[in-house]
Design a protein around this motif. Sequence first.
Motif, PDB file in Angstrom:
ATOM      1  N   GLN A 209       0.839  -1.197   0.000  1.00 51.32           N
ATOM      2  CA  GLN A 209       0.000   0.000   0.000  1.00 51.32           C
ATOM      3  C   GLN A 209       0.873   1.245   0.000  1.00 51.32           C
ATOM      4  O   GLN A 209       2.011   1.235   0.474  1.00 51.32           O
ATOM      5  CB  GLN A 209      -0.917   0.009   1.216  1.00 51.32           C
ATOM      6  N   LEU A 210       0.316   2.327  -0.557  1.00 46.74           N
ATOM      7  CA  LEU A 210       0.973   3.613  -0.468  1.00 46.74           C
ATOM      8  C   LEU A 210       1.050   4.040   0.991  1.00 46.74           C
ATOM      9  O   LEU A 210       0.144   3.753   1.780  1.00 46.74           O
ATOM     10  CB  LEU A 210       0.208   4.668  -1.273  1.00 46.74           C
ATOM     11  N   VAL A 211       2.143   4.704   1.361  1.00 47.41           N
ATOM     12  CA  VAL A 211       2.342   5.121   2.741  1.00 47.41           C
ATOM     13  C   VAL A 211       1.819   6.542   2.923  1.00 47.41           C
ATOM     14  O   VAL A 211       2.323   7.484   2.301  1.00 47.41           O
ATOM     15  CB  VAL A 211       3.833   5.061   3.130  1.00 47.41           C
ATOM     16  N   SER A 257       4.448  -9.568  -2.396  1.00 47.87           N
ATOM     17  CA  SER A 257       4.245  -8.268  -1.778  1.00 47.87           C
ATOM     18  C   SER A 257       5.184  -7.227  -2.390  1.00 47.87           C
ATOM     19  O   SER A 257       4.778  -6.083  -2.644  1.00 47.87           O
ATOM     20  CB  SER A 257       4.476  -8.373  -0.264  1.00 47.87           C
ATOM     21  N   ALA A 258       6.441  -7.598  -2.617  1.00 48.47           N
ATOM     22  CA  ALA A 258       7.385  -6.675  -3.242  1.00 48.47           C
ATOM     23  C   ALA A 258       6.946  -6.319  -4.657  1.00 48.47           C
ATOM     24  O   ALA A 258       7.049  -5.163  -5.081  1.00 48.47           O
ATOM     25  CB  ALA A 258       8.777  -7.291  -3.249  1.00 48.47           C
ATOM     26  N   ALA A 259       6.459  -7.317  -5.403  1.00 50.80           N
ATOM     27  CA  ALA A 259       5.988  -7.064  -6.768  1.00 50.80           C
ATOM     28  C   ALA A 259       4.799  -6.113  -6.768  1.00 50.80           C
ATOM     29  O   ALA A 259       4.717  -5.188  -7.585  1.00 50.80           O
ATOM     30  CB  ALA A 259       5.624  -8.383  -7.443  1.00 50.80           C
ATOM     31  N   ALA A 260       3.865  -6.339  -5.827  1.00 54.10           N
ATOM     32  CA  ALA A 260       2.707  -5.456  -5.725  1.00 54.10           C
ATOM     33  C   ALA A 260       3.137  -4.038  -5.374  1.00 54.10           C
ATOM     34  O   ALA A 260       2.588  -3.051  -5.892  1.00 54.10           O
ATOM     35  CB  ALA A 260       1.735  -5.994  -4.682  1.00 54.10           C
ATOM     36  N   ILE A 264       2.490  -0.635  -7.601  1.00 54.97           N
ATOM     37  CA  ILE A 264       1.838   0.548  -7.037  1.00 54.97           C
ATOM     38  C   ILE A 264       2.707   1.781  -7.249  1.00 54.97           C
ATOM     39  O   ILE A 264       2.212   2.870  -7.603  1.00 54.97           O
ATOM     40  CB  ILE A 264       1.559   0.334  -5.537  1.00 54.97           C
ATOM     41  N   ALA A 265       4.009   1.639  -7.056  1.00 55.83           N
ATOM     42  CA  ALA A 265       4.916   2.777  -7.218  1.00 55.83           C
ATOM     43  C   ALA A 265       4.903   3.295  -8.651  1.00 55.83           C
ATOM     44  O   ALA A 265       4.837   4.517  -8.883  1.00 55.83           O
ATOM     45  CB  ALA A 265       6.330   2.376  -6.814  1.00 55.83           C
ATOM     46  N   LEU A 266       4.949   2.400  -9.629  1.00 53.75           N
ATOM     47  CA  LEU A 266       4.972   2.816 -11.029  1.00 53.75           C
ATOM     48  C   LEU A 266       3.626   3.379 -11.462  1.00 53.75           C
ATOM     49  O   LEU A 266       3.567   4.249 -12.332  1.00 53.75           O
ATOM     50  CB  LEU A 266       5.364   1.632 -11.912  1.00 53.75           C
ATOM     51  N   ARG A 267       2.564   2.906 -10.848  1.00 48.20           N
ATOM     52  CA  ARG A 267       1.255   3.453 -11.163  1.00 48.20           C
ATOM     53  C   ARG A 267       1.085   4.843 -10.549  1.00 48.20           C
ATOM     54  O   ARG A 267       0.468   5.733 -11.132  1.00 48.20           O
ATOM     55  CB  ARG A 267       0.154   2.509 -10.657  1.00 48.20           C
ATOM     56  N   ASP A 288      13.257  -8.906 -10.140  1.00 46.82           N
ATOM     57  CA  ASP A 288      12.650 -10.047 -10.830  1.00 46.82           C
ATOM     58  C   ASP A 288      11.309  -9.650 -11.437  1.00 46.82           C
ATOM     59  O   ASP A 288      10.972 -10.052 -12.562  1.00 46.82           O
ATOM     60  CB  ASP A 288      12.467 -11.209  -9.851  1.00 46.82           C
ATOM     61  N   PHE A 289      10.535  -8.855 -10.710  1.00 47.51           N
ATOM     62  CA  PHE A 289       9.244  -8.389 -11.222  1.00 47.51           C
ATOM     63  C   PHE A 289       9.436  -7.505 -12.451  1.00 47.51           C
ATOM     64  O   PHE A 289       8.738  -7.658 -13.473  1.00 47.51           O
ATOM     65  CB  PHE A 289       8.512  -7.620 -10.120  1.00 47.51           C
ATOM     66  N   LEU A 290      10.376  -6.572 -12.388  1.00 52.73           N
ATOM     67  CA  LEU A 290      10.608  -5.666 -13.505  1.00 52.73           C
ATOM     68  C   LEU A 290      11.093  -6.416 -14.742  1.00 52.73           C
ATOM     69  O   LEU A 290      10.697  -6.094 -15.874  1.00 52.73           O
ATOM     70  CB  LEU A 290      11.624  -4.596 -13.112  1.00 52.73           C
ATOM     71  N   ARG A 291      11.940  -7.414 -14.536  1.00 50.84           N
ATOM     72  CA  ARG A 291      12.429  -8.190 -15.671  1.00 50.84           C
ATOM     73  C   ARG A 291      11.268  -8.871 -16.387  1.00 50.84           C
ATOM     74  O   ARG A 291      11.229  -8.947 -17.619  1.00 50.84           O
ATOM     75  CB  ARG A 291      13.458  -9.223 -15.209  1.00 50.84           C
ATOM     76  N   GLY A 292      10.295  -9.369 -15.595  1.00 54.15           N
ATOM     77  CA  GLY A 292       9.114  -9.989 -16.199  1.00 54.15           C
ATOM     78  C   GLY A 292       8.267  -8.994 -16.968  1.00 54.15           C
ATOM     79  O   GLY A 292       7.497  -9.385 -17.856  1.00 54.15           O
TER      80      GLY A 292
END
Length: 364
Positions: A209-211, A257-260, A264-267, A288-292
């Motif tokens: 979640q956004l902080v 959780s890290a991928a989510a 969220i950050a890029l959105r 790993d998420f960004l590579r995908g």
Amino acid sequence: MPRSPLPRRRATLASLAAELNVSRTTISNAYNRPDQLSAELRDRVLAAAKRLGYTGPDPVARSLRTRRAGAVGLVITEPLTYAFSDPAALEFVAGLAETCEEVGQGLLLVAVGPDPGGRGVEAVNSAGVDGFAVYAPAADDPCLLAAIDRRLPVVVVDQPRDLPGVSWVGIDDYRAMRELAEHVVGLGHTDIAVISMRLGDRSCDCPAQLVAEDRLRATEFHGQADRISAVRDAMADAGLDPSGLVMVEACRHVAESAAAAAEIALRANPRVTAIMCTADVLAIWVMDFLRGRGIYVPGQMTITGFDGIPEARNRGLTTVAQPNLEKGRRAGELLHHPPRSGQPVIEVLPTELIRGRTSGPPTG
């Protein structure tokens, strides 16, 4: 059908002493102070003990007599899966275990579980230990408060700092992250996101979640808050607007959780060119998420971590290396040999900025 014989009653210190016609002290010395007996007498005692099934002095009785449990308690307030999967935590445990081996003490992992205010506190209160090492708890964690209430030596690791009468071992989180943030800003990044570990209790039902500002101000995880503040201050000193920093909390210690959090950050700001993570494992999962997603590091995105774990070094991560093994050693030494003055020890260990392959200037 003949009845089976009754099991032989377990031999005791008293029965063994009577069998050998020696004092109970002689039997005790054979186990605890062998230098007080001749080799011949000790061998005779041990041989008779083996024949009669006597396994040695009762450890419970010995602890009651000496008021020593012979073990150190390790309280990790995260789920046990964290203790056995996070490389930084594992390095700390290894360092603590080394010191226990050196002095012949045991290491008891105090399981807190999903209910720190109930069963967790009960586990702390019932632990037969001579002191506690408490690993990175929230300042208001009930298990930390229960450990302090036991009136035994307590060493807090990482956070919180400056608890009355409690020793502390850790690093300067703010200074270490500030140096890393200045490196990222110096590369030319103006749109930056921070992904942090959990900032609140475990009741959050979303992976990330956004902080919000009020959550950051209210957090009892001071180490995480210091790292976020360091990034904002570095941006402000470079003439950037710190309110533009995207702050995202990974609520669980898993890759999903890290991928989510990264999504969220890029959105929240599609122009982000640098993602700073407050732990190496988060940074590795984010890469790993960004590579995908076909986003290349550092060509299209700079990624940084924090900890200096072996996998981060192998993957060339730009990070802050902290001495996790030494943290465990120092915590153990303070528990095994508390300062004679009775005053708590505050020990700040050094860190090192590692400029790896995952950071570079923004493109475009």
